[in-house]
Scaffold this motif. Structure first.
Motif, PDB file in Angstrom:
ATOM      1  N   ARG A 136      48.250  44.219  35.917  1.00  7.96           N
ATOM      2  CA  ARG A 136      47.137  45.092  36.306  1.00  7.96           C
ATOM      3  C   ARG A 136      46.411  45.486  35.022  1.00  7.96           C
ATOM      4  NH1 ARG A 136      48.172  43.392  40.657  1.00  7.96           N
ATOM      5  NH2 ARG A 136      48.815  44.530  42.519  1.00  7.96           N
ATOM      6  N   THR A 166      35.502  42.398  32.428  1.00  4.37           N
ATOM      7  CA  THR A 166      36.366  42.692  33.584  1.00  4.37           C
ATOM      8  C   THR A 166      36.231  41.595  34.644  1.00  4.37           C
ATOM      9  OG1 THR A 166      36.119  45.059  33.198  1.00  4.37           O
ATOM     10  CG2 THR A 166      36.797  44.396  35.418  1.00  4.37           C
ATOM     11  N   ALA A 170      39.115  38.891  35.729  1.00  4.92           N
ATOM     12  CA  ALA A 170      39.553  38.845  37.132  1.00  4.92           C
ATOM     13  C   ALA A 170      39.500  37.418  37.673  1.00  4.92           C
ATOM     14  CB  ALA A 170      38.681  39.767  37.975  1.00  4.92           C
ATOM     15  N   ALA A 174      42.876  35.176  38.908  1.00  5.47           N
ATOM     16  CA  ALA A 174      42.913  35.624  40.306  1.00  5.47           C
ATOM     17  C   ALA A 174      44.085  35.053  41.105  1.00  5.47           C
ATOM     18  CB  ALA A 174      41.598  35.268  40.989  1.00  5.47           C
ATOM     19  N   THR A 179      45.333  41.457  38.476  1.00  9.46           N
ATOM     20  CA  THR A 179      43.987  41.958  38.776  1.00  9.46           C
ATOM     21  C   THR A 179      43.390  42.617  37.539  1.00  9.46           C
ATOM     22  OG1 THR A 179      44.680  44.170  39.470  1.00  9.46           O
ATOM     23  CG2 THR A 179      44.654  42.450  41.171  1.00  9.46           C
ATOM     24  N   CYS A 180      42.072  42.674  37.517  1.00  7.02           N
ATOM     25  CA  CYS A 180      41.380  43.378  36.429  1.00  7.02           C
ATOM     26  C   CYS A 180      40.195  44.110  37.031  1.00  7.02           C
ATOM     27  CB  CYS A 180      40.924  42.382  35.365  1.00  7.02           C
ATOM     28  SG  CYS A 180      40.073  43.187  33.993  1.00  7.02           S
ATOM     29  N   ASN A 181      40.156  45.405  36.804  1.00  6.26           N
ATOM     30  CA  ASN A 181      39.075  46.236  37.334  1.00  6.26           C
ATOM     31  C   ASN A 181      38.592  47.212  36.271  1.00  6.26           C
ATOM     32  OD1 ASN A 181      38.977  45.657  40.405  1.00  6.26           O
ATOM     33  ND2 ASN A 181      41.163  45.843  39.947  1.00  6.26           N
ATOM     34  N   ALA A 244      46.340  44.781  45.405  1.00  8.05           N
ATOM     35  CA  ALA A 244      46.390  43.365  44.995  1.00  8.05           C
ATOM     36  C   ALA A 244      45.073  42.618  45.225  1.00  8.05           C
ATOM     37  CB  ALA A 244      47.522  42.651  45.738  1.00  8.05           C
ATOM     38  N   SER A 245      44.301  43.035  46.229  1.00  9.68           N
ATOM     39  CA  SER A 245      43.052  42.310  46.521  1.00  9.68           C
ATOM     40  C   SER A 245      41.827  42.969  45.905  1.00  9.68           C
ATOM     41  CB  SER A 245      42.847  42.198  48.040  1.00  9.68           C
ATOM     42  OG  SER A 245      43.969  41.557  48.623  1.00  9.68           O
ATOM     43  N   THR A 247      39.889  43.293  42.852  1.00  7.93           N
ATOM     44  CA  THR A 247      39.800  42.729  41.499  1.00  7.93           C
ATOM     45  C   THR A 247      38.357  42.355  41.165  1.00  7.93           C
ATOM     46  OG1 THR A 247      40.881  41.262  39.905  1.00  7.93           O
ATOM     47  CG2 THR A 247      40.310  40.269  42.048  1.00  7.93           C
ATOM     48  N   THR A 249      36.134  44.429  40.069  1.00  4.77           N
ATOM     49  CA  THR A 249      35.204  45.494  40.471  1.00  4.77           C
ATOM     50  C   THR A 249      34.891  46.426  39.307  1.00  4.77           C
ATOM     51  OG1 THR A 249      36.889  47.127  41.090  1.00  4.77           O
ATOM     52  CG2 THR A 249      36.271  45.521  42.776  1.00  4.77           C
TER      53      THR A 249
END
Ligand code: NAD
Length: 260
Positions: A136, A166, A170, A174, A179-181, A244-245, A247, A249
């Protein structure tokens, strides 16, 4: 719950970083705090985290404007805490001046600390995350990653860059459980904001009180500073399995600023 997870939060001896580190520890994560300076206060903060929440907490001195320090920091966290599951790129500095007067060395410092550091730490942390198929990455950008204000050329450029980084991060990972936010705060009452008030007052020709009302909170429809606890709560969600979903953002936490 983040029990069993290990987090690094850069720039975490103050403000938003400390708020996020405390929120992670409250959920059971082991935490590496970081700043460019180790002193009695950083030692006290690390000890308090461990005592208060019963987690492993360490301090890693590393200057985020120096790539070699960043690679050493990630290595040190992996060595001392076994792995890095959660990386929060939070360390940041500000400089407020019109472009024509903006010193080139201040531009370089803001870009290296607020943008390049996130690239280097991500590059350093990804191999371990890929091997464990979990990661994360949370980049603390800003409302200034989405919109601009005068006199903040380096900061706005760095934060827009961080939102771009970011998205690329992501996309690249993926399929690997990573994830990357980006979190994009509006004004949060921290030492970073407090310290820029005299410079803003000078640049705008206003009193400090006018700057708070007519410059800072003028953008924020709620007319309130956000809190570090609010940032901590969102970071905990983004770090959780249930995110988990989510990413790629850039999530504003700005009291409606970027809704204008
Ligand atoms: P702060 O000044 O309270 O804390 C910044 C932290 O970064 C400190 O712990 C400091 O020691 C550390 N730091 C600074 N330079 C460093 C370096 N070279 N190496 C390692 N550590 C370094 O600031 P804050 O308001 O909590 O800001 C944290 C992040 O949130 C920054 O990236 C900032 O741009 C972002 N942000 C803040 C606000 C706000 O209103 N406070 C709004 C949007 C975004």
């Amino acid at each position: 719950m983040l029990k069993g997870k290990v987090a690094i939060v850069t720039g975490s001896t103050s403000g938003i970083g400390l708020g996020i580190a405390r929120a992670f520890a409250a959920q059971g994560a082991d935490v590496a705090l970081n700043s460019f300076m180790q002193d009695q206060e950083s030692d006290r903060l690390v000890a308090a985290l461990g005592r208060e929440f019963g987690v492993r907490s360490i301090f890693i001195k590393a200057d985020m404007s120096k790539p070699a320090d960043i690679y050493a920091m990630v290595q040190s966290a992996e060595k001392q805490l076994g792995k890095v599951d959660i990386l929060v790129n939070n360390a940041g500095v500000q400089h407020v001046q019109p472009i024509v007067d903006f010193p080139a060395e201040k531009w370089d410092l803001v870009i290296s600390t607020n943008l390049s550091a996130a690239f280097h730490s991500t590059k350093a942390a990804l191999p371990g995350m890929k091997a464990r198929r979990f990661g994360r990455i949370i980049n603390i950008a800003s409302a200034h990653g989405l919109v601009a204000s005068a006199f903040k050329s380096a900061y706005v450029a760095a934060k827009h860059g961080m939102v771009g980084l970011t998205k690329v991060t992501a996309l690249e990972v993926a399929e690997e459980g990573i994830t990357c936010n980006a979190i994009c705060p509006g004004y949060v009452w921290t030492p970073l904001v407090e310290k820029q008030i005299p410079d803003q007052a000078k640049a705008h020709g206003m009193t400090p009180e006018q700057v708070i009302k007519d410059v800072l909170l003028a953008h924020q429809p709620t007319k309130k500073f956000a809190t570090v606890e609010e940032m901590g709560a969102l970071a905990c969600f983004l770090a959780s399995d249930l995110a988990a979903s989510v990413t790629g953002t850039a999530i504003p936490v700005d009291g409606g600023w970027t809704a204008h």
